[in-house]
Design a protein around this motif. Structure first.
Motif, short mmCIF file in Angstrom:
data_model
loop_
_atom_site.label_atom_id
_atom_site.label_comp_id
_atom_site.label_asym_id
_atom_site.label_seq_id
_atom_site.Cartn_x
_atom_site.Cartn_y
_atom_site.Cartn_z
N PRO A 112 0.82 -1.23 0.00
CA PRO A 112 0.00 0.00 0.00
C PRO A 112 0.84 1.27 0.00
N VAL A 113 2.01 1.22 0.63
CA VAL A 113 2.88 2.41 0.70
C VAL A 113 3.45 2.75 -0.67
N LEU A 114 3.87 1.71 -1.40
CA LEU A 114 4.54 1.93 -2.69
C LEU A 114 3.60 1.77 -3.88
N GLY A 115 2.32 1.50 -3.61
CA GLY A 115 1.34 1.41 -4.69
C GLY A 115 1.47 0.16 -5.53
N TRP A 116 1.87 -0.95 -4.92
CA TRP A 116 2.00 -2.20 -5.67
C TRP A 116 0.65 -2.89 -5.80
#
Length: 568
Positions: free
Chosen positions: A520-524
Motif C-alpha cells: 500500500p505504501v509503494l502502490g504495488w
C-alpha cells in the motif's frame, strides 16, 4: 527534533527539484562516504543533491564488519596519525553524533606465548587506550585489562584451554552499517539536501573541459533528465573507475576491489560474553557480538568479477570456519551458519604524483574542472573523508563557504535518545510492548521511535512480530518504505532489517508478508507483490548456490543466475 521522510512522494519531489535548478554540489553514490558528503555540504549552506543507482549502502557500506574502531593493527604498522584520527571519530560517534546507533563492544585477544607477547600486545593496547583519551573523545569506554587463562575462560568459555595462556580484553564500538547510512541520508535531507535512490548517473554534462552536471536515469519511473551542478563529487567506491570512464577520465589513481566475507551464526553456538580478535597468517579474524547472533570475519582476496553482487565461495566459508575452529572447544559446522554476506573494499592504486593523498587511507582528487573524486578510506573515518571532499569541491565554487560543522551535527534520532533510553520502562508500559522490544527499537531509531510507534497506535496488529523474523515488528517493515526510502522487498529484508542474514531461511518465510505490508505504501498491485517475492526467493537461491561452488569464478556465475529487480 529534526527528521525527514523519504517516502515515494518525497523521492519524486527531490528528483524534480534537482532537475529544475543548478545545484552547488551533486554527490554521486550513497554509501557512507557519499551520504556523509551530502550532509557535510548541506550543513555548510550549499544547495546539495545526492543520487544513488541502487539503494542506500547497497554496496560496500552494508557489507562491512560493522565495527567503528581505531584500527588496533595499524599501530603495529606505526601509523599513529591514522589511529588517532579514527579514535577521535569513534569517540564522536559514540558520545555526540550517533549514540543511538553506535555502542561499545568488548573484545578478547587470546595470548599464546608467555612473557614477551603479553608485554608486546599489552603495550599496544595501552597505547590504543591512551591515544583514545588524548583525542578528547575517549571517555565512556572501559579501559583494557589483562586476564589470566582462568579468567579468560570465565568470560569466554567457548575457547579451548590449550588455545591461550592468558588474554587481553579491550573495547571498540559497532553499529549496523546500512542503518547508519540510511540515517545519514535522512539527516542530510533534514538539512535541505535533495536525495534519490534508484537514480543512476549514465553520463556527465560538459562545457569544454568542465563538468557541469550529470544525466540521470530514473530506474523506478523511467525516463532520463539532466541535473546541473557547479561541482560534482564522485563517491562511488569500487565503481570509481567505472564512473570516471563516463567522462573518459580515469584520473590520477584507480580503485581495485578486495573481497571480504562474513558468516552469521546464532548466539548459542559460541558461549562467550565478549567478542574475540584472533591473529591469522594474513591479518586478523573477528568474532563479533551481533544481537542474538555472532558475526565472524573476514577474508581479504582480490576480486575482479561482478561488483554489484560479490559472491562467497565454499572455499571462503571453509577458510573462516577453519580459523575460528582452531580456538573453539566446540567447533562450528556449515549447519551452524545462518547467513553469509560478501563485500568489496575499495583499495587505492596510485598512478600519479599529483594525487592529493590526505592520509594512507583515502584520497581526494580534482581530475577535471567541476569533478571531485574521493576514494579509499575506512568506515570509521567517513566524516573526515566527506569534509576533505567538500573542501576540495569548494575551491571550484568561487565563493566563500562556511567551514565543516559536522563534528557538532548529531544524526536524526540522536537528540533526546538518552532520556528516552532512561525512560524505556515507561515507554514499554505506554505502548504495551515488552521492554526488550522497546530497547531494540530505540537502538535502531533513537528518538524517531515515536514515528514507528505511531503505526502501532493506529493499528495494534502493527505491533506484532513479522512472521518468520521475530526480532522485527510489522511496523518496521512499513516504516522502511514510508520513511526510509526502501523501494523494493530486497531493500527491506537485506538493509532496513537484517532478516536476510539473521534467519536460517534467509528471509524467504517473511518475504510475502513483508511485501504485502509494503504494497500500500509503494502502490504495488498483486502482480508486483508476486514479482518482488519471486525475485527475492531467486536471489536467496542464487546466493546459496554460489556458496556451494569451489572458487570465485563458479560462485560469481551462480550468483548472477538471479537478475536484479526490474523497475515497477
Amino acid at each position: 527534533m529534526r527528521t525527514a521522510t523519504l517516502g515515494p512522494a518525497e523521492r519524486g519531489e527531490a528528483l524534480a527539484r534537482m532537475a529544475e535548478r543548478e545545484l552547488d554540489i551533486l554527490v554521486v553514490g550513497a554509501g557512507v562516504v557519499g551520504a556523509g558528503t551530502a550532509l557535510d555540504a548541506a550543513t555548510r549552506g550549499l544547495a546539495t543533491g545526492l543520487v544513488e543507482a541502487r539503494d542506500w549502502a547497497a554496496g560496500t557500506s552494508s557489507r562491512s564488519s560493522k565495527l567503528i574502531h581505531g584500527g588496533l593493527r595499524y599501530l603495529e604498522m606505526l601509523d599513529f596519525a591514522l589511529v588517532r584520527e579514527a579514535l577521535k571519530e569513534r569517540g564522536l560517534l559514540l558520545q555526540r553524533l550517533a549514540p543511538h546507533l553506535v555502542r561499545p563492544v568488548p573484545f578478547l585477544y587470546p595470548l599464546q606465548h608467555r612473557g614477551w607477547e603479553r608485554f608486546y600486545a599489552g603495550a599496544g593496547v595501552a597505547l590504543y587506550d591512551t591515544m583514545s583519551l588524548s583525542s578528547g573523545h575517549g571517555r565512556g569506554l572501559p579501559a583494557h585489562r589483562h586476564l589470566s587463562r582462568r579468567k579468560s575462560l570465565r568470560v569466554a568459555p567457548c575457547l579451548r584451554k590449550d588455545a591461550l595462556v592468558g588474554a587481553l580484553q579491550y573495547y571498540d564500538a559497532q553499529m549496523d552499517d546500512a542503518r547508519y547510512v540510511t540515517t545519514l541520508v535522512r539527516t542530510a535531507a533534514a538539512y535541505g539536501a535533495d536525495v534519490a535512490n534508484r537514480a543512476r548517473v549514465v553520463g556527465f554534462l560538459r562545457e569544454g573541459e568542465r563538468v557541469v552536471g550529470a544525466r540521470v536515469r530514473d530506474l523506478e519511473q523511467g525516463g532520463e533528465f539532466e541535473i546541473r551542478a557547479r561541482q560534482i563529487v564522485n563517491a562511488t567506491g569500487v565503481w570509481t573507475d567505472d564512473t570516471q570512464q563516463l567522462i573518459a577520465e580515469r584520473g590520477q589513481f584507480h580503485v581495485r576491489a578486495s573481497k571480504g566475507i562474513h558468516l552469521v551464526v546464532p548466539k548459542d553456538r559460541i558461549h562467550s560474553t565478549t567478542g574475540l580478535i584472533l591473529r591469522t597468517e594474513k591479518s586478523v579474524l573477528f568474532v563479533i557480538p551481533w544481537g542474538r547472533h555472532w558475526i565472524i570475519g573476514t577474508t581479504d582476496t582480490d576480486w575482479d568479477l561482478d561488483k554489484a553482487h560479490p559472491a562467497a565461495s565454499s572455499a571462503d566459508i571453509d577458510y573462516l570456519l577453519e580459523h575460528v575452529n582452531s580456538v573453539l572447544a566446540v567447533p562450528l559446522s556449515r549447519d551452524d551458519v545462518q547467513g553469509v554476506y560478501a563485500g568489496l573494499r575499495p583499495l587505492l592504486a596510485g598512478e600519479s604524483d599529483a594525487t592529493s593523498k590526505l592520509s594512507r587511507e583515502h584520497t581526494v582528487a580534482h581530475p577535471v574542472p567541476g569533478l571531485v573524486v574521493v576514494a579509499g578510506g575506512k568506515y570509521t573515518t567517513y566524516r573526515v573523508m566527506a569534509k576533505d571532499a567538500v573542501d576540495e569541491a569548494v575551491h571550484g565554487l568561487a565563493q566563500r563557504v562556511a567551514d565543516c560543522v559536522t563534528e557538532d551535527v548529531p544524526l536524526v534520532g540522536a537528540e533526546g535518545y538518552k532520556a528516552l533510553w532512561n525512560g524505556r520502562a515507561q515507554l514499554a508500559r505506554r505502548t504495551g510492548l515488552h521492554v526488550a522490544r522497546v530497547e531494540h527499537l530505540l537502538s535502531r531509531y533513537g528518538s524517531l521511535v515515536d514515528e514507528v510507534l505511531s503505526y502501532v497506535t493506529a493499528d495494534p496488529a502493527m505491533g506484532e512480530p513479522l512472521g518468520g523474523a521475530e526480532d522485527y515488528l510489522r511496523a518496521e517493515v512499513v516504516y522502511a518504505a514510508s520513511h526510509e526510502g526502501a523501494r523494493h522487498l530486497d531493500d527491506v529484508l537485506t538493509r532496513r532489517t537484517r532478516i536476510s542474514i539473521e534467519t536460517f531461511d534467509r528471509g524467504t518465510r517473511s518475504a510475502r508478508e513483508a511485501a504485502e505490508l509494503i504494497a500500500p505504501v509503494l502502490g504495488w498491485d498483486a502482480a508486483q507483490v508476486d514479482k518482488e517475492v519471486e525475485h527475492y526467493e531467486k536471489r536467496v537461491e542464487a546466493e546459496r548456490e554460489s556458496q556451494r561452488q569451489p572458487d570465485d569464478l563458479t560462485a560469481d556465475a551462480a550468483r548472477l543466475g538471479a537478475p536484479d529487480i526490474q523497475p515497477v
